[in-house]
Design a protein around this motif. Structure first.
Motif, PDB file in Angstrom:
ATOM      1  N   GLY A 106       6.905  -7.146   4.931  1.00  0.00           N
ATOM      2  CA  GLY A 106       5.555  -6.850   5.388  1.00  0.00           C
ATOM      3  C   GLY A 106       5.447  -5.583   6.206  1.00  0.00           C
ATOM      4  O   GLY A 106       6.362  -4.765   6.253  1.00  0.00           O
ATOM      5  N   GLU A 146       5.686  -0.146   5.398  1.00  0.00           N
ATOM      6  CA  GLU A 146       5.667  -1.522   4.892  1.00  0.00           C
ATOM      7  C   GLU A 146       6.870  -1.789   3.995  1.00  0.00           C
ATOM      8  O   GLU A 146       7.238  -0.946   3.179  1.00  0.00           O
ATOM      9  N   ASN A 147       7.459  -2.960   4.162  1.00  0.00           N
ATOM     10  CA  ASN A 147       8.500  -3.414   3.247  1.00  0.00           C
ATOM     11  C   ASN A 147       7.898  -4.454   2.307  1.00  0.00           C
ATOM     12  O   ASN A 147       7.101  -5.297   2.725  1.00  0.00           O
ATOM     13  N   ALA A 148       8.321  -4.382   1.032  1.00  0.00           N
ATOM     14  CA  ALA A 148       7.725  -5.245   0.003  1.00  0.00           C
ATOM     15  C   ALA A 148       7.861  -6.722   0.344  1.00  0.00           C
ATOM     16  O   ALA A 148       6.995  -7.526   0.001  1.00  0.00           O
ATOM     17  N   ARG A 150       7.882   1.272   1.673  1.00  0.00           N
ATOM     18  CA  ARG A 150       6.957   2.389   1.567  1.00  0.00           C
ATOM     19  C   ARG A 150       6.977   3.159   2.891  1.00  0.00           C
ATOM     20  O   ARG A 150       6.947   2.551   3.963  1.00  0.00           O
ATOM     21  N   ASN A 195      -9.977   1.166  -7.004  1.00  0.00           N
ATOM     22  CA  ASN A 195      -8.903   0.187  -6.848  1.00  0.00           C
ATOM     23  C   ASN A 195      -8.408   0.155  -5.407  1.00  0.00           C
ATOM     24  O   ASN A 195      -7.850   1.119  -4.910  1.00  0.00           O
ATOM     25  N   LEU A 196      -8.645  -1.003  -4.757  1.00  0.00           N
ATOM     26  CA  LEU A 196      -8.178  -1.209  -3.386  1.00  0.00           C
ATOM     27  C   LEU A 196      -6.744  -1.754  -3.477  1.00  0.00           C
ATOM     28  O   LEU A 196      -6.530  -2.830  -4.019  1.00  0.00           O
ATOM     29  N   THR A 197      -5.761  -0.975  -3.019  1.00  0.00           N
ATOM     30  CA  THR A 197      -4.365  -1.367  -3.236  1.00  0.00           C
ATOM     31  C   THR A 197      -3.756  -2.078  -2.039  1.00  0.00           C
ATOM     32  O   THR A 197      -2.678  -2.656  -2.145  1.00  0.00           O
ATOM     33  N   LYS A 198      -4.438  -2.026  -0.874  1.00  0.00           N
ATOM     34  CA  LYS A 198      -3.893  -2.696   0.305  1.00  0.00           C
ATOM     35  C   LYS A 198      -5.021  -2.961   1.280  1.00  0.00           C
ATOM     36  O   LYS A 198      -5.911  -2.121   1.439  1.00  0.00           O
ATOM     37  N   ILE A 199      -4.987  -4.129   1.915  1.00  0.00           N
ATOM     38  CA  ILE A 199      -5.859  -4.383   3.061  1.00  0.00           C
ATOM     39  C   ILE A 199      -5.038  -5.134   4.095  1.00  0.00           C
ATOM     40  O   ILE A 199      -4.234  -6.005   3.755  1.00  0.00           O
ATOM     41  N   GLU A 200      -5.205  -4.753   5.334  1.00  0.00           N
ATOM     42  CA  GLU A 200      -4.344  -5.246   6.409  1.00  0.00           C
ATOM     43  C   GLU A 200      -5.166  -5.199   7.695  1.00  0.00           C
ATOM     44  O   GLU A 200      -6.004  -4.317   7.837  1.00  0.00           O
ATOM     45  N   SER A 201      -4.933  -6.128   8.609  1.00  0.00           N
ATOM     46  CA  SER A 201      -5.637  -6.031   9.894  1.00  0.00           C
ATOM     47  C   SER A 201      -4.666  -6.080  11.061  1.00  0.00           C
ATOM     48  O   SER A 201      -3.592  -6.668  10.950  1.00  0.00           O
ATOM     49  N   LEU A 254     -16.704  -4.199   1.364  1.00  0.00           N
ATOM     50  CA  LEU A 254     -15.970  -4.056   0.101  1.00  0.00           C
ATOM     51  C   LEU A 254     -16.898  -3.814  -1.091  1.00  0.00           C
ATOM     52  O   LEU A 254     -16.458  -3.317  -2.133  1.00  0.00           O
TER      53      LEU A 254
END
Lengths: 285, 285
Positions: free
Chosen positions: B71, B66-68, B184, B227-233, B218
């Protein structure tokens, strides 16, 4: 009684992601088919569709938002964040990809051109049937067809409408291996819709930077049994690792239950915008 | 005491998204810098990095996730769904994009080559400083630099390491307009990590097709203040409009609190897999 989408006496422009004969063009023709006053304008890219609606050259624009297999069209989400236009409609279009060429058979083809998504969807077919063939990515399925009209050693992964427009043969029908691929398009505009019985509402928001914020955001939606049909995140581009969320919920922003929900979930966000409520497109199967 | 990432006596291969001098190469060098036994192998594409780990030609692979600002790297998520490899590490790398060329100044440049993400990040700079310049998208920032080593009318948006490798001048430093861009990367492998004090865990899952399923998924995470730091589908590709979710949570899958959480949230899913627990990369600022 007029059976048109808007009660406009005069013709109006609809900008779409061109060139002619793209899947977006087909979506535009289907969405506005009952309205003889629609004048369709191809645009070079998705940004130009947004700009033509913003500066009122076009009353509506139509852009792809998501493919069932390849996922979200990120540039469309990014422009929805930046722009002030509303989402005023949606349409789902079945996507069948054909192999088109000036040539009559696969043996004479040296290279296959298409949009990266279409190439990805047909890769299995080529792996089995023509593993040695080369690919070249171009920016749209219809541009691929256009190039093929000038060189019979090329073939395009594109739509039947592109075969008509560019005078190509369909040398293989429906190469994409999926049974049920389709793309969802958004109609964008500046004017809110009349409320209809079956609606969908698109929202965007930035969560407060607190653990559990997404859970608490979803709580008022889940407690009222509102159906969340999509959730997606994109970098906000304002700050690294900061996200904008997109959510689609069944229902209309003017519904009473929706108003209560929104006033509760606003507690969890640092930014919130309703992109629009619009008639839900019922897909016949 | 050995200060290496793994207690391997012999050298081991690390596959990365090549060619040489990509940002992924730089991430690999930084991640494995303390380990003199690492032998770095460039691969043609992200799929080849996964394959070399799966067939054990390489002990580790390193790929962008992932790029800040731009995306998620969708192909990496899609391969994590299909593959059985584990995520065994993460590293964040600051991304500064420079303009490189055989030429000494911008006046002699006819065309700028780069990866679409890098072009997107520098578009504002060119709009202000060289609005007439043409762009061409290529598959990596370092491939862009390679092409420039053969033609002095071209320039590449690329990294300082690529300037060294391909003998190019840095004609403009840091064109990307963002203050704090970074990417990342995931380290992938087949062997689970030793548990460390500050960990992150990556999960993937498919929700049951029921209203409120995401909210209920969730709930056990939020209730324990994890701590949920990322969610993506991403589309599952098995069925149209069916999604796989990716979630990163702080903590280790072997933590007691994590075990309780997972047994609860499994009620809401039709598919669930732990991609891996790995040391959290603390970014110095």
């Amino acid at each position: 009684m007029k059976n048109t989408i808007e009660d406009y006496e005069d013709s109006f422009n609809v900008s779409y992601l061109g060139p002619e004969a793209t899947f977006t063009h087909e979506a535009a023709l289907r969405f506005f088919s009952i309205d003889k006053a629609a004048v369709f304008k191809p645009e070079d890219d998705i940004l130009s569709v947004f700009k033509s609606v913003e500066n009122e050259e076009s009353l509506y624009g139509i852009v792809p938002i998501e493919n069932a297999l390849e996922g979200t069209v990120n540039i469309t989400l990014d422009l929805l964040i930046e722009s002030s236009v509303l989402v005023t409609g949606e349409i789902y279009l079945p996507i069948d990809i054909h192999l088109l060429s000036k040539a009559n058979s696969l043996e004479n083809i040296k290279k296959v051109l298409s949009h990266p998504h279409a190439i990805a969807q047909c890769r299995d077919w080529f792996h089995e049937n023509a593993p040695e063939i080369d690919f070249e990515e171009v920016s749209s399925t219809s541009l691929a067809a256009k190039y093929c009209s000038e060189d019979s050693s090329l073939a395009a992964l594109s739509s039947p409408i592109a075969a008509d427009v560019y005078g190509l043969n369909i040398i293989v029908e429906k190469l994409d291996t999926s049974e049920s691929n389709s793309t969802r398009f958004f109609v964008i505009g500046k004017k809110e819709n009349e409320k209809e019985s079956e609606s969908k509402t698109s929202l965007l928001f930035v969560l407060k930077n607190q653990p559990g914020a997404l859970y608490r955001f979803l709580k008022p939606i889940a407690e009222r049994n509102l159906n969340l049909t999509k959730i997606e995140s994109r970098p906000s581009k304002r700050q690294a690792w900061d996200y904008v969320f997109f959510v689609d919920v069944e229902g209309h922003a003017e519904d009473e239950i929706f108003g209560e929900t929104i006033s509760e979930l606003k507690n969890e966000v640092s930014f919130f915008r309703i992109l629009g409520s619009y008639p839900k497109h019922i897909v016949s199967s």
